[in-house]
Design a protein around this motif. Structure first.
Motif, mmCIF file in Angstrom:
data_model
loop_
_atom_site.group_PDB
_atom_site.id
_atom_site.type_symbol
_atom_site.label_atom_id
_atom_site.label_comp_id
_atom_site.label_asym_id
_atom_site.label_seq_id
_atom_site.Cartn_x
_atom_site.Cartn_y
_atom_site.Cartn_z
ATOM 1 N N LEU A 1 -3.160 3.076 -2.518
ATOM 2 C CA LEU A 1 -2.298 2.875 -3.940
ATOM 3 C C LEU A 1 -1.512 1.893 -3.857
ATOM 4 O O LEU A 1 -1.074 1.301 -2.986
ATOM 5 N N SER A 2 -1.387 0.882 -4.680
ATOM 6 C CA SER A 2 -0.119 0.131 -5.095
ATOM 7 C C SER A 2 0.318 -0.389 -6.189
ATOM 8 O O SER A 2 -0.289 0.652 -7.639
ATOM 9 N N ARG A 3 1.221 -0.135 -6.814
ATOM 10 C CA ARG A 3 2.319 -0.487 -7.893
ATOM 11 C C ARG A 3 1.615 -1.586 -8.908
ATOM 12 O O ARG A 3 2.654 -1.365 -9.820
ATOM 13 N N ASP A 4 1.201 -2.421 -8.850
ATOM 14 C CA ASP A 4 0.585 -3.992 -9.269
ATOM 15 C C ASP A 4 -0.888 -2.982 -9.672
ATOM 16 O O ASP A 4 -1.323 -3.679 -10.271
ATOM 17 N N MET A 5 -1.180 -1.334 -9.347
ATOM 18 C CA MET A 5 -2.580 -1.119 -9.840
ATOM 19 C C MET A 5 -2.421 -0.804 -11.483
ATOM 20 O O MET A 5 -1.313 0.202 -11.885
ATOM 21 N N SER A 6 -3.065 -0.858 -12.223
ATOM 22 C CA SER A 6 -3.104 -0.384 -13.787
ATOM 23 C C SER A 6 -3.851 0.615 -13.719
ATOM 24 O O SER A 6 -4.254 1.168 -12.808
ATOM 25 N N VAL B 1 0.616 -1.007 -0.134
ATOM 26 C CA VAL B 1 -0.173 -0.056 0.039
ATOM 27 C C VAL B 1 0.517 1.098 0.276
ATOM 28 O O VAL B 1 2.020 1.040 1.232
ATOM 29 N N VAL B 2 0.459 2.207 -1.251
ATOM 30 C CA VAL B 2 1.318 3.213 -1.099
ATOM 31 C C VAL B 2 0.070 4.363 -0.371
ATOM 32 O O VAL B 2 -1.250 4.202 -1.323
ATOM 33 N N GLU B 3 0.434 5.294 -0.059
ATOM 34 C CA GLU B 3 -0.608 6.045 0.653
ATOM 35 C C GLU B 3 -0.316 7.342 0.197
ATOM 36 O O GLU B 3 0.799 8.503 -0.017
ATOM 37 N N VAL B 4 -1.725 7.609 -1.083
ATOM 38 C CA VAL B 4 -1.178 9.391 -1.376
ATOM 39 C C VAL B 4 -2.114 10.139 -1.210
ATOM 40 O O VAL B 4 -3.861 9.945 -1.057
ATOM 41 N N LYS B 5 -2.092 11.327 -0.924
ATOM 42 C CA LYS B 5 -2.993 12.675 -0.793
ATOM 43 C C LYS B 5 -3.042 13.269 -1.981
ATOM 44 O O LYS B 5 -1.595 13.942 -2.294
ATOM 45 N N ILE B 6 -4.485 13.213 -2.738
ATOM 46 C CA ILE B 6 -4.446 14.463 -3.512
ATOM 47 C C ILE B 6 -5.407 16.169 -3.030
ATOM 48 O O ILE B 6 -6.721 15.497 -2.382
ATOM 49 N N PRO B 7 -4.546 16.813 -2.748
ATOM 50 C CA PRO B 7 -5.437 18.203 -2.758
ATOM 51 C C PRO B 7 -6.283 18.425 -2.781
ATOM 52 O O PRO B 7 -6.733 18.340 -4.066
#
Length: 421
Positions: free
Chosen positions: A130-135, A80-86
């Protein structure tokens, strides 16, 4: 001179001198030459070879572009990669954030793909997992659906506290709930949880069978198992309660249920007794002993009343006090267990707190030495308010002496508690 006859085998001369016409008047068929065949096949073969070369080039380019621009960064990395979209982030900003977190291979290609999909205006701000295996499609769908990963918070529910206290704590201490309105409704009626958990359905049926003035205050009281939980900060009342009920269901094993049947008790009886033990004793080591006193009373015709201050204090909403006034003891409630005209014998209407496993176990396995026939203990009293030490007595005379010895200390403790409120 004799006349020369015509050759009767004129047709057989074909191939030798190849006459222009056969005997039947038709021209002989010529064998196709290799040169003639190649000249006909060469355009077709040239086209086929060219087509194959073009297809190979297209496939190679497509594979290269797909692999280097469109494919997931790492199909084997699901971390899991936590991403913040302002808020108010543009597509370019979103692409930059995703690229910086190594979630896409190319920013420009991602933007073109989103624009082509007509999804640019549908991506939402928030904090996402999100994760790096996502299209591309996976990422776009997640950002479009608003699959926001809310902040997680640890919540500690302490043993022996009431459902009301839990609800107020969720508002005041943790800020998960804005108010306790819906929470109170759920703990009172049980909501849909009654259909999910058998022990609640049984408790409700038992409660509904009683006269209105002898029914419990909160149906879920006693079953909100005290433990440390992790909740999302936007968790609903149902989310919070369900975890506690599931934990109770896990803790109350088949062994405990079988033991309850041996004691001629149902689950609600056990939880009710455990909740009283939890409130009456400060130290875990006293739980089995306090349990023994209550079991002795429940099993006795002479001492059928629990005479517990804690049960009546719960009904009247009294907290942090050792002593109840005569008026308070004589107030009729469904939780009055005093041996007077206002109280009821046996267990009160329902649990008075949410007990931990130690109290539940004590309710099921009381101290057997204190229950031996002819040597039963029927009384206990808290002595030192600082240490929570308890003195146990077999006779009323011994008990009254202990009360007389420590009543001044209780009065001081009550005054101190009142001053701190």
């Amino acid at each position: 001179m004799a006349k020369k006859l015509e050759n009767p085998y004129a047709d057989r001369n074909i191939g030798l001198d190849s006459p222009e016409f056969l005997s039947n008047g038709k021209k002989p068929k010529k064998k196709p030459s290799v040169k003639s065949t190649w000249s006909k096949l060469r355009p077709l073969l040239t086209f086929v070879i060219s087509l194959v070369i073009v297809l190979l080039l297209v496939f190679g380019v497509f594979h290269y572009v797909k692999e280097h621009y469109f494919d997931p960064v790492d199909v084997n990395d699901s971390a899991v990669v936590e991403v913040k979209i302002p808020k108010s982030s543009s597509l370019s900003t979103i692409a930059d954030i995703l690229y910086e977190n190594n979630l896409i291979r190319n920013k420009q290609v991602f933007k073109l793909y989103v624009d082509f999909s007509d999804m640019a205006s549908k991506l939402k701000a928030g904090t996402y997992e999100l994760s790096r295996d996502m299209s591309f499609d996976d990422i776009i769908y997640t950002l479009q659906e608003g699959n926001v990963a809310a902040d997680v918070i640890d919540v500690q529910f302490i043993e022996g506290r009431t459902a009301e206290e839990y609800g107020q704590k969720l508002v005041d201490n943790y800020g998960i709930l804005k108010n306790t309105v819906h929470y109170t409704e759920l703990i009172t009626t049980g909501g849909d949880f009654v259909n999910e958990f058998t022990f609640l359905a049984e408790a409700k049926a038992k409660n509904d069978a009683k006269p209105a003035d002898q029914r419990r205050k909160y149906l879920l009281e006693g079953y909100l198992f005290p433990d440390k939980y992790q909740y999302y900060t936007d968790a609903s009342e149902e989310d919070i309660i369900r975890k506690q009920l599931e934990q109770f269901d896990k803790i109350f094993t088949d062994e405990y249920w079988a033991r309850a049947q041996e004691l001629n008790m149902d689950i609600d009886d056990v939880v009710t007794l455990a909740s009283i033990i939890e409130r009456e004793a400060s130290n875990v080591e006293d739980f089995p002993k306090v349990s023994a006193v209550f079991h002795n009373r429940l099993n006795s015709e002479e001492y059928g009343y629990l005479d517990s201050d804690a049960t009546q204090a719960y009904a009247l909403g009294i907290k942090n006090r050792y002593n109840l006034t005569g008026e308070e003891k004589n107030t009729p409630t469904a939780y009055n267990t005093f041996w007077n005209n206002a109280g009821y014998p046996g267990l009160p209407a329902g649990p008075i707190s949410n007990p931990g496993e130690a109290a539940i176990k004590a309710a099921l396995y009381p101290d057997e030495e204190m229950m031996q026939e002819g040597e039963e203990y029927y009384y206990f009293v808290a002595t030192d308010p600082e240490t929570g030490e308890i003195k146990y007595s077999q006779t009323l005379e011994e008990h009254d002496a202990a009360v007389l010895e420590w009543q001044d200390e209780w009065a001081k403790a009550d005054a101190k508690a009142a001053g701190e409120q």
